[in-house]
Scaffold this active site. Structure first.
Site, PDB file in Angstrom:
ATOM      1  CB  CYS A   2      -0.948   0.006   1.199  1.00 55.66           C
ATOM      2  SG  CYS A   2      -0.120   0.202   2.794  1.00 55.66           S
ATOM      3  CB  CYS A  35       5.108   1.522   6.157  1.00 60.01           C
ATOM      4  SG  CYS A  35       5.415   0.180   4.980  1.00 60.01           S
ATOM      5  CB  CYS A  76       5.513  -3.189   6.746  1.00 64.86           C
ATOM      6  SG  CYS A  76       5.148  -3.498   5.001  1.00 64.86           S
ATOM      7  N   GLY A 111     -13.625   6.179   7.455  1.00 60.28           N
ATOM      8  CA  GLY A 111     -14.613   5.238   7.973  1.00 60.28           C
ATOM      9  C   GLY A 111     -15.450   4.635   6.877  1.00 60.28           C
ATOM     10  CG  PHE A 112     -14.696   5.148   3.562  1.00 68.58           C
ATOM     11  CD1 PHE A 112     -14.713   6.443   3.070  1.00 68.58           C
ATOM     12  CD2 PHE A 112     -13.466   4.561   3.824  1.00 68.58           C
ATOM     13  CE1 PHE A 112     -13.527   7.134   2.844  1.00 68.58           C
ATOM     14  CE2 PHE A 112     -12.287   5.242   3.598  1.00 68.58           C
ATOM     15  CZ  PHE A 112     -12.317   6.529   3.098  1.00 68.58           C
ATOM     16  CB  SER A 168     -24.593  12.893   3.328  1.00 66.54           C
ATOM     17  OG  SER A 168     -23.995  11.911   2.527  1.00 66.54           O
ATOM     18  N   GLY A 205     -23.709  14.901   8.901  1.00 67.45           N
ATOM     19  CA  GLY A 205     -22.922  15.268  10.071  1.00 67.45           C
ATOM     20  C   GLY A 205     -22.779  16.762  10.244  1.00 67.45           C
ATOM     21  CD  GLN A 230     -15.857  14.436   2.178  1.00 64.86           C
ATOM     22  OE1 GLN A 230     -16.734  13.626   2.422  1.00 64.86           O
ATOM     23  NE2 GLN A 230     -14.590  14.192   2.445  1.00 64.86           N
ATOM     24  CD  GLU A 247     -23.813   8.442   2.631  1.00 59.27           C
ATOM     25  OE1 GLU A 247     -23.842   7.210   2.720  1.00 59.27           O
ATOM     26  OE2 GLU A 247     -24.741   9.176   3.024  1.00 59.27           O
TER      27      GLU A 247
END
Length: 972
Positions: A52, A55, A77, A370-371, A653, A655, A767, A834
């Site tokens: 990914c 690191c 890693c 989070g999604f 959506s 918040g 977003q 979203e």
């Protein structure tokens, strides 16, 4: 770099400082050493497999041959510290810092130049640095200069994210006597637990205890969704028990020594098709209907029926940990957790330990993405860790690595949809009947809600008078799928849009003409009888067509396709009507607490959680406007259940909508208290007024509250007002497809979104871009693969491809619709977290457009089963030619379950048709093909997903290899 003589001591340098390690552990990686020993937490742990890049650090070494310093990047890693003798390591903290100075790369305005000769290494297609234009409406010229609302303010933690100085839950330093926890999970998909042998695990050094269901003093989850398995398991990855040890390595060794005996149970169900066959469902069918569907089908010119398959999706968030610290008295607990819903964690821990909620405090500084995946699952991890802390009396840290997180937690619900659409030759749709099934996994979780939202949102932007939508959630022996950004909308609406493209193909019309013909045009009601005005929808559609020069580019694409046989371009535009919020009034409430201190500084707390979406930044903008104080005077520390109780999940959506109202209310209360002082001394400063208020014993702390938007849905009647408002948008995308490999590049994307009066255009556009890119991944690259035993194969970024910088369109333009208003929300803003997900489907349909062109040129039917994601393998096989025809002549299907990978232990003789070919290892099998028991060749649309035309093998059969070599490439 100084010359170093060899010794038994390990000497290397980190960010210019000498590191001397006398007792270096051969198994310790550079990542662990940086994070645990040196507290350099900007280098993140994510996949643990080097796939990914989270690191990545720079290592500099002296080359004795060239006598020069060589610099190269490594994934920390995978690098043992023992390999770094004499080397210099540079981490993100060593590049720049907000405390000293930022490197030009970190400030977001400068990018390293890459020579053209190296760009081709980034992708099959020559890569270019993405560029684009962001358009938004400027604030009113009369707005006060210090009023930040509507201005493109940078995310308050943005620079700290770039420098690695932003602290997440996993980065919290070790506390005194802290223990590490690792989870023991099921290796069977559906089985009875015969015995659990912990003896060898408990004998290992450093192992303190093993937590089982018997150690839970309160409730072990729900009856059908246990925290720790009892008697039986329902999927691979279900948590059975948890090991507590002094180090992470010791805990993981003990996990391996925990022996569980099983007795397999039947049936074992993995796919939606199998669930339908066994009538395995999690909840009753959800249905909406209007008009007379059957009669309308009798009166149309044409009817088309088809299927749509949408794969699942992993959240791939960061920071999967929880730290539970027991206090010395009254059974109090402090929980530091990465969650979208700290109140849910608090309640779950309370019921698990059988202690009052007021003894538990959950802290959320920032979440790290989070999604939807951190709404429910962190409560399970927090409760298990809390049981460990309760039993041992010590702090417990539980952090899942990427493989375990992907194995244990569910993601987006895969969908199988069947449609029947009746239409006139003009392209006008008169009747539409859609039935959808989603794969809910082994427990209910949010599957019933996802089914409801999928049905409610499926009509998208279209007015079709005769409609029938049905949906069911299937129970399978996979980890329970859960909330995900869009909450059913990205899957369900792909079915609707596929109907549109099918109608266009049958009528010989362009898809955009059919879309436009069937869109809402005037004030109307949805299928569930909620009134709305589609005027912003039409404006978004028209502006998208105009700003993208869509019609002229359609002609350019056609001209390109005439000149190129193996490369085809496609162009598509999709509209969007996205409903915002929960379908329940109580889930729209919010609270806030605002303190003003005697030096004039302001501390704001609210019920929303900073997921990276910038909610804290927006809340300070609201407070700044209301109190008429600069944002520099304000601060948000964290979200805590001790300051704002009974919060609602930061999701759907809304918040910023609801918490903004609560912050506004608190600030207005405080300002009203200060009014007499301000009137008495209008020339005074803010600090003067606050000092005077304190002297006059005026409270400088206030709680704000917002009761929420009204929302309800009556499923018996099939009507209601379930959503506060809608977000409208449109997206156009152009792609180029390599018909020989199935690879594609994204040439251009234009998005127009109705944000009304954006609280912060910079964050809102970010977003939109982020959700579009995540949606693009759902529809084109992200594919979950399972072994036949139900074990997830794709458990990291090396097997599961999320979008990267090279997947961003070469030209990416985003515009916020100007002069749009809504009186319902705070400052007439809208929630955009979203909605952009679905707009990523414009890339999917552009690919489908290119494939359809290739098939027309080859005199093959345009229509084919829609399967998302449109991976290179599927696209390649859909671009049918003489090579793919070889698949018809020699099918090679070996998996018993559709969509499953074949276990690599199979020998060549296990692969039908390849018994004489040595060295063939089976790979993937196409979804929907019945397997070896079928003697007929699979239809063309089911061949998508095979690695080779000759079958799911690493290499084609010898005859196929010869044929591929012998075939000549036709000229364009």
């Amino acid at each position: 770099m100084p010359h170093l003589s060899r010794s038994d001591e390990l000497v290397f340098f980190v960010n210019g400082r000498k590191v001397l390690e006398r007792n270096a552990d051969l198994e310790v990686t550079l990542l662990t050493f940086l994070r645990k020993n040196l507290r350099l937490t900007g280098t993140k742990y994510a996949c643990g497999r080097g796939g990914c890049g989270a690191c990545t650090v720079m290592v500099s070494k002296h080359d004795p041959v060239s006598r020069k310093i060589r610099h190269f990047s490594v994934t920390a890693c995978l690098v043992p510290i023992c390999s770094l003798y004499g080397a210099a390591v540079t981490t993100v903290e060593g590049v720049g810092s907000i405390k000293t100075r930022l490197h030009p790369v970190q400030d977001g305005r400068h990018f390293p130049e890459i020579s053209d000769r190296f760009l081709s290494a980034l992708e099959d297609f020559p890569a270019t640095v993405p560029q684009g234009v962001q358009r938004y409406q400027s604030v009113d010229s009369h707005q006060a200069l210090q009023d930040p609302v509507g201005r493109p303010i940078m995310h308050l933690s943005g620079l700290k994210h770039a420098t690695g100085e932003a602290i997440f839950c996993d980065d919290i330093p070790m506390v005194d006597k802290e223990l590490l926890m690792a989870l023991v999970t099921s290796t069977r998909a559906h089985a009875k637990i015969i015995s659990v042998d912990l003896s060898k695990a408990l004998e290992l050094p450093g192992v303190v205890d093993v937590i089982t269901a018997e150690d839970i003093p309160g409730t072990n989850g729900a009856e059908d969704d246990k925290l720790l398995a009892v008697d039986k398991v329902l999927c691979v990855g279900q948590i059975v028990c948890a090991v507590v040890a002094e180090t992470e390595a010791q805990a993981k060794r003990a996990v391996e020594e925990t022996k569980i005996a099983y007795e397999d149970l039947e049936p074992v169900i993995f796919t939606i098709e199998d669930a339908i066959k066994h009538s395995s469902f999690l909840c009753p069918e959800k249905k909406l209907e209007q008009g007379n569907v059957e009669k309308a089908f009798e009166e149309v010119d044409q009817i088309v029926e088809g299927e749509v398959h949408v794969g699942g999706q992993e959240h791939i968030y960061g920071n999967t940990g929880v730290l539970v610290i027991p206090k010395t008295e009254d059974k109090e607990l402090d929980i530091y957790v990465s969650t979208q819903d700290p109140a849910h964690v608090q309640k779950t821990v309370s019921s698990t330990l059988n202690i009052p909620i007021n003894r538990i405090t959950c802290h959320v500084k920032r979440v790290g993405g989070g999604f939807g995946g951190k709404v429910g699952r962190p409560a399970v991890l927090g409760a298990i860790a809390a049981v460990g802390a309760n039993k041992t009396g010590y702090p417990i840290r539980l952090v899942l690595d990427r493989e375990d997180d992907m194995l244990i937690t569910g993601g987006r619900h895969p969908l199988f949809g069947k449609y029947k659409v009746g239409f006139m030759n003009s392209g006008r749709i008169r009747a539409l009947d859609i039935e959808c099934f989603i794969n809910g996994g082994c427990t209910l979780d949010d599957s019933e809600l996802v089914t409801e939202f999928l049905i409610l949102k499926m009509e998208n932007a279209y007015k079709i008078r005769n409609l029938r939508f049905r949906g069911r959630a299937c129970m399978t022996n996979l980890p329970s799928n859960t909330a995900f950004r869009g909450f059913g909308f990205p899957q369900g609406t792909l079915v609707t849009e596929s109907c549109i493209t099918a109608v266009a193909a049958k009528c010989g019309l362009l898809p955009e003409k059919v879309r436009e013909k069937n869109m809402y045009k005037t004030v109307d009601k949805t299928i569930y009888k909620q009134a709305f005005n589609p005027e912003p929808l039409i404006r978004c559609w028209n502006e998208c067509l105009d700003k993208s020069s869509f019609h002229s580019r359609r002609m350019q694409v056609a001209e390109f396709n005439k000149k190129n046989y193996w490369r085809k371009r496609g162009l598509a535009v999709v509209p969007m009507k996205f409903s915002v919020g929960f379908a329940a009034t109580s889930f729209h409430q919010a609270a806030a607490l605002v303190h003003i201190y005697t030096d004039g500084s302001v501390l704001v707390t609210h019920g929303g959680n900073e997921l990276g979406q910038g909610i804290h930044t927006k809340m300070l903008q609201v407070a700044s406007r209301e109190l008429k104080v600069p944002m520099s005077h304000m601060h948000i520390c964290e979200t805590s259940t001790a300051t704002v109780p009974n919060t609602i999940a930061t999701a759907a959506s809304i918040g910023s909508d609801v918490n903004g109202r609560a912050v506004q209310n608190a600030c207005q209360i405080l300002l009203k208290r200060l009014e007499p002082i301000i009137k008495k001394n209008p020339e005074g400063t803010w600090e003067d007024w606050i000092e005077a208020a304190f002297e006059q014993r005026i409270s400088l702390s206030a709680t704000g509250y917002f009761r929420g938007y009204e929302a309800f849905m009556d499923w018996e009647k099939g009507e209601g007002d379930p959503f506060p408002y809608y977000v409208y948008g449109a997206a156009s995308s152009e792609v180029e497809v390599d018909c020989l490999t199935g690879a594609h590049k994204k040439i251009r994307t234009d998005i127009v979104m109705d944000a009304c009066c954006s609280l912060n255009p910079a964050i809102d556009i970010g977003q939109i871009e982020g959700s579009f890119t995540q949606g693009m991944g759902l529809y084109t690259t992200e594919e979950l693969k399972y072994f036949p035993e139900g074990v997830l194969y794709s458990r990291g970024p090396d097997d599961y491809k999320i979008p990267t910088i090279t997947d961003v369109p070469e030209e990416f333009n985003v515009s916020l619709l100007p002069s749009s208003q809504t009186p319902l929300t705070i400052y007439s803003s809208k929630g955009l977290g979203e909605s952009g997900m679905f707009l990523g489907s414009s890339v999917f349909f552009a690919i489908a457009d290119a494939v359809a062109t290739a098939r027309r040129e080859r005199d093959i039917a345009e229509d084919f089963t829609v399967r998302s994601p449109a991976t290179p393998e599927r696209v390649r096989m859909a671009c049918a030619d003489r090579f793919t025809e070889m698949q018809h002549r020699r099918p090679c299907i070996s998996a018993k379950s559709p969509g499953m990978l074949l276990p690599l232990r199979l020998t060549p003789t296990d692969c039908p048709g390849h018994a004489s070919d040595a060295g063939h290892l089976p790979r993937s099998v196409p979804l929907g093909w019945p397997g070896p028991e079928s003697s007929s060749p699979p239809p063309q649309e089911l061949l998508l997903g095979l690695v080779w035309p000759g079958g799911p093998c690493l290499a084609p059969p010898s005859s196929t290899r010869d044929a591929v070599t012998a075939e000549s490439t036709p000229k364009a």
